[in-house]
Write a protein that holds these residues in place. Structure first.
Motif, short mmCIF file in Angstrom:
data_model
loop_
_atom_site.label_atom_id
_atom_site.label_comp_id
_atom_site.label_asym_id
_atom_site.label_seq_id
_atom_site.Cartn_x
_atom_site.Cartn_y
_atom_site.Cartn_z
N LEU A 1 19.00 96.22 41.01
CA LEU A 1 18.63 94.94 41.91
C LEU A 1 17.39 95.10 42.49
O LEU A 1 17.26 96.20 43.29
N ASN A 2 16.43 94.64 42.21
CA ASN A 2 14.99 94.44 42.83
C ASN A 2 14.88 93.22 43.47
O ASN A 2 14.93 91.91 43.09
N LEU A 3 14.48 93.17 44.91
CA LEU A 3 14.35 92.26 45.82
C LEU A 3 12.80 92.42 46.34
O LEU A 3 12.68 93.37 46.91
N ALA A 4 12.02 91.11 46.21
CA ALA A 4 10.62 91.29 46.42
C ALA A 4 10.53 90.05 47.37
O ALA A 4 10.23 89.03 46.57
N TYR A 5 10.28 90.29 48.55
CA TYR A 5 10.06 89.06 49.54
C TYR A 5 8.68 89.16 50.00
O TYR A 5 8.11 90.24 50.40
N THR A 6 7.96 88.01 50.25
CA THR A 6 6.68 88.08 50.60
C THR A 6 6.44 86.68 51.46
O THR A 6 6.97 85.63 51.11
N MET A 7 5.87 86.89 52.68
CA MET A 7 5.62 85.87 53.67
C MET A 7 4.29 86.08 54.18
O MET A 7 3.81 87.35 54.55
N PHE B 1 1.09 78.45 55.07
CA PHE B 1 2.45 79.17 55.19
C PHE B 1 2.87 79.42 53.77
O PHE B 1 2.90 78.60 52.91
N ILE B 2 3.05 80.62 53.40
CA ILE B 2 3.60 80.92 51.97
C ILE B 2 4.87 81.91 52.13
O ILE B 2 4.68 82.94 52.83
N GLN B 3 5.97 81.46 51.54
CA GLN B 3 7.24 82.43 51.40
C GLN B 3 7.94 82.30 50.14
O GLN B 3 8.29 81.28 49.96
N THR B 4 8.04 83.43 49.57
CA THR B 4 8.50 83.40 48.21
C THR B 4 9.58 84.54 48.21
O THR B 4 9.34 85.56 49.06
N ILE B 5 10.65 84.53 47.49
CA ILE B 5 11.27 85.67 47.07
C ILE B 5 11.68 85.94 45.51
O ILE B 5 11.74 84.70 44.77
N SER B 6 11.66 87.03 45.07
CA SER B 6 11.62 87.13 43.56
C SER B 6 13.09 88.06 43.44
O SER B 6 13.16 89.19 44.07
N ILE B 7 13.88 88.01 42.69
CA ILE B 7 15.13 88.80 42.35
C ILE B 7 15.03 89.03 40.87
O ILE B 7 15.02 88.15 40.01
N ASN B 8 15.24 90.26 40.61
CA ASN B 8 15.29 90.80 39.25
C ASN B 8 16.54 91.75 38.95
O ASN B 8 16.40 92.68 39.88
N THR C 1 14.75 85.72 38.88
CA THR C 1 14.53 84.09 39.33
C THR C 1 13.48 84.32 40.40
O THR C 1 13.09 85.53 40.93
N ASN C 2 12.70 83.22 40.98
CA ASN C 2 11.66 83.28 41.83
C ASN C 2 11.95 81.99 42.60
O ASN C 2 12.09 80.65 42.22
N TYR C 3 11.80 82.05 44.02
CA TYR C 3 12.14 80.91 44.78
C TYR C 3 11.12 80.89 46.05
O TYR C 3 10.69 81.73 46.63
N HIS D 1 10.74 74.56 48.38
CA HIS D 1 12.13 74.35 48.05
C HIS D 1 12.49 74.12 46.65
O HIS D 1 13.23 73.32 46.43
N GLU D 2 11.77 75.26 45.81
CA GLU D 2 12.33 74.86 44.45
C GLU D 2 12.10 76.42 43.78
O GLU D 2 11.32 77.32 44.42
N PHE D 3 12.97 76.50 42.60
CA PHE D 3 12.80 77.88 41.85
C PHE D 3 11.34 77.63 41.06
O PHE D 3 11.50 76.79 40.32
N ILE D 4 10.84 78.72 41.16
CA ILE D 4 9.52 78.66 40.42
C ILE D 4 10.11 79.14 38.69
O ILE D 4 9.45 78.42 37.75
N TYR D 5 10.76 80.07 38.51
CA TYR D 5 11.14 80.36 37.44
C TYR D 5 12.16 81.21 37.33
O TYR D 5 12.25 82.17 38.08
N THR D 6 13.30 80.64 36.58
CA THR D 6 14.56 81.47 36.31
C THR D 6 14.94 81.71 34.97
O THR D 6 14.98 80.77 34.02
#
Length: 852
Positions: free
Chosen positions: A744-750, A766-773, A788-790, A795-800
């Motif tokens: 599991l890879n968690l990539a969080y950016t703020m 303000f930019i806040q995203t999280i990517s889960i792979n 997935t990327n949120y 308040h939306e999923f970019i690509y899942t």
């Protein structure tokens, strides 16, 4: 005449090996018989018609043998010799080697008279057949129930064969092997399943197998798990070559709501040689869309390798003569070339090209990465070393943004750099360290570039539309230590620019506009500067004798730099001119090299002093886990820098803005960043600086212009993450959960940006995203993965994307589901794993281009 029919030599002979040569086999038998005792007791006694007390008279008519090479044979259990009939029987793990032929079986009979070898397996005490024959002739090998082989004619009859042919396996009830290793099969099947009872097979009544060529059959039908299916063809053709082989590429079929029924990726594969191949594929849709795609791979061992893809598509969406109808043409080119480092150690050529129409991957992507990418770049480069002094690099580069349609290309981009050398350094020791430290180098940069949009690329390829120039730089520097702790560096930098055009500006009173004329011609621009810098390091230590913290260390690195540059805006240099705008109180100055690819010499005299303070803070803690030192270092602040500058030559606004930046890393995966700018001068209502300090007007030292905070986390998790590394692993009690592989890879950016200027159009960003792979193997044959990327702001999923994979030995199932977004779709495929039957598959999917 005494006739010996059976004569047992040994009950247990381990790896007995006898060699028979042409016309000497019978003589060897006679010699063997003369030394064997007849009184040996055995369960299998000698059977004779009459035995003379003086001698054994064996009369054998010696015929010319067909043996051209020796026969080696051995058996674990026993070997029985039949002298008069000239054959041998081998029992128990029997092995026969003759020329290129290798045979293993539980029972083997060698008939030297008829040149025949017979082999088959035997039942053990449980009635299970053991030691079934294994036959190998050169590269061809197979297993069967019974083998009857003539080693003179190299022909044979095989019952119930099982053999590997290329990447597949051949089964046959009755097989005839010819002299050239061609095989004729009756009542057989072909499969890529390695099991003797395969999960699936393509059955036939008759077939001809030509080694390293092809397998041709009569009518064929598909059988799955022993159940015949209605899928049949009048004949079968299976490639049986090692390496590349030409053939038809079967298309996939389906239906698209916008494009109609389709056939995709059908075409022909050309195995041109062992070094080059070519595939031509095409797509066709019932509503008029079509595409042509070519791909070629090439490789020359120890030299180079690469691949080239060229695609062209015509996309028609919707119904003709309606408002929703769209038509577009698109192309895309990919080329990758890699040179083997051993081919030419002193030079290297490489290419990585990706260019095409901005909307090609909107409707014709080959992967999710192609669809998600909006920026493409290309580079074709050649580099070499000249006389061990100069390094030459020549590039053809291109960048493209499919969202803005911008297109930039450089044809070419050349860099020639020299090694740094020391003109005053000698082999003898010298006391003048300053002169020995003087060094210089030379660099040449040349570029010819074009910036346009992709639709106008071929219309703007004229020379006048390109920006080009050449830049020469010669830096001279020296360094030494002052008072042992201060590093002093002095440098002189000379730059010369060559341009092939310049500009002139003037005011056109007729239409009240500023006119810029481009003047073709060769121009040279010079500039130079002198600088000197001083830097040192100051250390502060704070130690503790007790407690978990052992010490703090603070490293302060102050740097002061002085630089001088003349005013190249003066008229004597000729680099700047003026134009007058009606109503203006003074003329406007401009550079004749404005927009030049390497800039222009700076206007205004500069006597600049730059100050910088860099900080690093570390902590040392006591660590019992470290058995060597007993301590562990932890970085609290990797870098915190405060910098500014003062221009002595400026008539106003001498101080530059103050910059503050910092970064650090916590817990090995959490990065923190901070940056801010502060202005010592006040501004008017338009945001322009005035020559008055904030301290004098607003009673504050500085005014903050901008601030930026950034946090990023990159966390890789797996089975080893939560295990105690110091605890010994108990292999006797391993839970089922511990055996399951997962990642599991968690990539969080703020990122938070605040622009404090009153004239700012967007003061806060303000930019806040999280990517889960992640992926998990539930069993050795089941794998589930998720990407997935949120976006927390929108308040939306970019690509899942959800992927499920099932390994079924010789088959596999792939399920892909994209639940949201523009590519919302699913795709499920059941197919054979082997590449030679890659078109034997079932696909069910929805087309994301239908806006599902």
């Amino acid at each position: 005449m005494n006739r010996i029919q059976i004569y047992k030599v040994s009950r247990y002979i381990n790896c007995t090996r006898l060699k028979f040569f042409q016309q000497h086999s019978v003589l060897f038998f006679l010699l063997l018989l003369s030394v064997v005792s007849y009184g040996q007791a055995d369960s299998l006694s000698m059977q004779t018609d009459s035995i003379s007390n003086d001698s054994i008279n064996v009369h054998v008519n010696i015929e010319k043998s067909a043996l051209e090479e020796q026969i080696d044979y051995q058996a674990r259990d026993s070997i029985l010799y039949y002298v008069k009939d000239m054959y041998v029987e081998l029992y128990g793990e029997a092995v026969v080697d003759y020329s290129t032929i290798h045979l293993e079986a539980a029972y083997i009979r060698i008939d030297f008279k008829n040149f025949m070898i017979l082999a088959y397996g035997m039942n053990d005490t449980n009635g299970v057949v053991q030691g079934i024959p294994f036959f190998k002739d050169g590269e061809q090998e197979f297993e069967s129930d019974t083998i009857s082989y003539n080693y003179e004619t190299k022909k044979g009859i095989i019952q119930h064969i099982f053999t590997k042919q290329g990447d597949g396996f051949l089964h046959g009830d009755r097989v005839k092997k010819l002299e050239d290793n061609t095989i004729l099969v009756r009542n057989g099947s072909f499969t890529t399943c390695s099991l003797k009872d395969p999960h699936f097979e393509i059955q036939f009544n008759k077939a001809k197998v030509i080694p390293d060529d092809k397998i041709v059959t009569g009518p064929v039908w598909l059988v799955i798990e022993g159940i015949p299916t209605p899928l049949a063809l009048p004949f079968g053709f299976f490639p049986n070559k090692k390496g590349r082989a030409s053939g038809i590429l079967i298309p996939t079929y389906g239906e698209s709501a916008n494009r109609g029924f389709y056939l995709e990726n059908g075409g022909y594969y050309f195995g041109l040689s062992d070094m080059v191949d070519l595939s031509v594929r095409g797509d066709i849709y019932s509503r008029g869309s079509w595409a042509l795609k070519t791909e070629s791979n090439y490789k020359k061992r120890y030299k180079y390798e690469g691949n080239l893809n060229v695609s062209y598509a015509v996309n028609l969406l919707g119904e003709r003569n309606t408002s929703s109808f769209e038509k577009s043409k698109a192309f895309f080119i990919k080329w990758k070339h890699v040179q083997d480092p051993k081919a030419r150690p002193n030079s290297r050529f490489s290419a990585n090209v990706q260019l095409g129409s901005s909307d090609y991957n909107t409707y014709n992507p080959s992967s999710s990465q192609d669809y998600l990418s909006s920026n493409y770049s290309s580079s074709i480069s050649y580099s070499t070393r000249i006389a061990s002094v100069f390094n030459l690099t020549a590039n053809l580069s291109q960048t493209q943004n499919t969202q803005t349609n911008t297109f930039s290309i450089s044809l070419p981009d050349i860099a020639l750099t020299s090694n740094r050398f020391y003109p005053f350094r000698s082999k003898k020791k010298s006391r003048n360290k300053f002169l020995e430290s003087v060094n210089l180098s030379y660099s040449l940069y040349a570029r010819n570039s074009l910036n346009t949009i992709d639709s106008l690329l071929f219309d703007n390829l004229d020379w006048v539309n390109f920006d080009n120039g050449v830049k020469h730089t010669v830096p001279v520097s020296s360094s030494f230590k002052l008072f042992k702790y201060v590093n002093v560096t002095n440098s002189i930098a000379y730059t010369q620019r060559w341009y092939f055009q310049s500009i002139e500006k003037h005011w056109n009173a007729l239409d009240s506009s500023l006119v810029t004329d481009t003047i073709q011609g060769f121009n040279i621009a010079h500039d130079f500067s002198v600088s000197s810098s001083l830097s040192t390091k100051l250390y502060t230590f704070l130690s503790f004798k007790r407690g978990p913290i052992s010490a703090f260390r603070h490293v302060l690195t102050p740097t002061v730099r002085f630089s001088w540059r003349p005013d190249f805006g003066e008229q004597q240099w000729g680099y700047y001119k003026y134009y007058i705008t009606p109503g203006a109180t003074e003329a406007t100055r401009y550079s004749v090299f404005e927009g030049g690819i390497y800039g222009s010499p700076s206007a205004g005299k500069s006597m600049l002093s730059t100050f910088a303070l860099s900080n690093n803070v570390e902590m040392k803690v006591r660590n019992r886990k470290d058995t060597l030192s007993g301590f562990k270092k932890i970085a609290l602040i990797d870098d915190l820098t405060l910098s500014s500058s003062y221009n002595f030559a400026a008539d106003s606004l001498n101080w530059a803005k103050v910059l503050l930046s910092g970064r650090t890393r916590l817990f090995k995966s959490l990065d923190l960043r901070y940056a801010a700018t502060f202005d010592p001068y006040i501004v008017d209502s338009t945001g322009r600086n005035l020559n008055q300090f904030e301290w004098d007007v607003n009673d504050r030292l500085l005014r903050q212009n901008s601030g930026e905070w950034g946090v990023s986390l990159n966390w890789n998790l797996g089975p080893q993450t939560f295990k105690n590394k110091n605890k010994p692993i108990d292999t006797t009690h391993v839970s089922v959960v511990d055996k399951i592989p997962w990642s599991l890879n968690l990539a969080y950016t703020m990122q938070y940006i605040h622009d404090y200027r009153e004239t700012s159009l967007e003061p806060k960003t303000f930019i806040q995203t999280i990517s889960i792979n992640g992926s998990i193997n539930l069993t050795p044959n089941w794998r589930v993965s998720l990407m997935t990327n949120y976006n927390f702001v929108d308040h939306e999923f970019i690509y899942t994307s959800v992927n499920i994979y099932r390994d079924m030995h010789c088959w596999e199932i792939n399920f892909n589901w994209i639940p949201t977004g523009f590519r919302k779709s699913y795709n499920m495929t059941i197919r054979v794993k082997s590449s030679i039957l890659q078109d034997l598959k079932v696909t069910k999917k929805t087309d994301w281009r239908d806006y599902y």
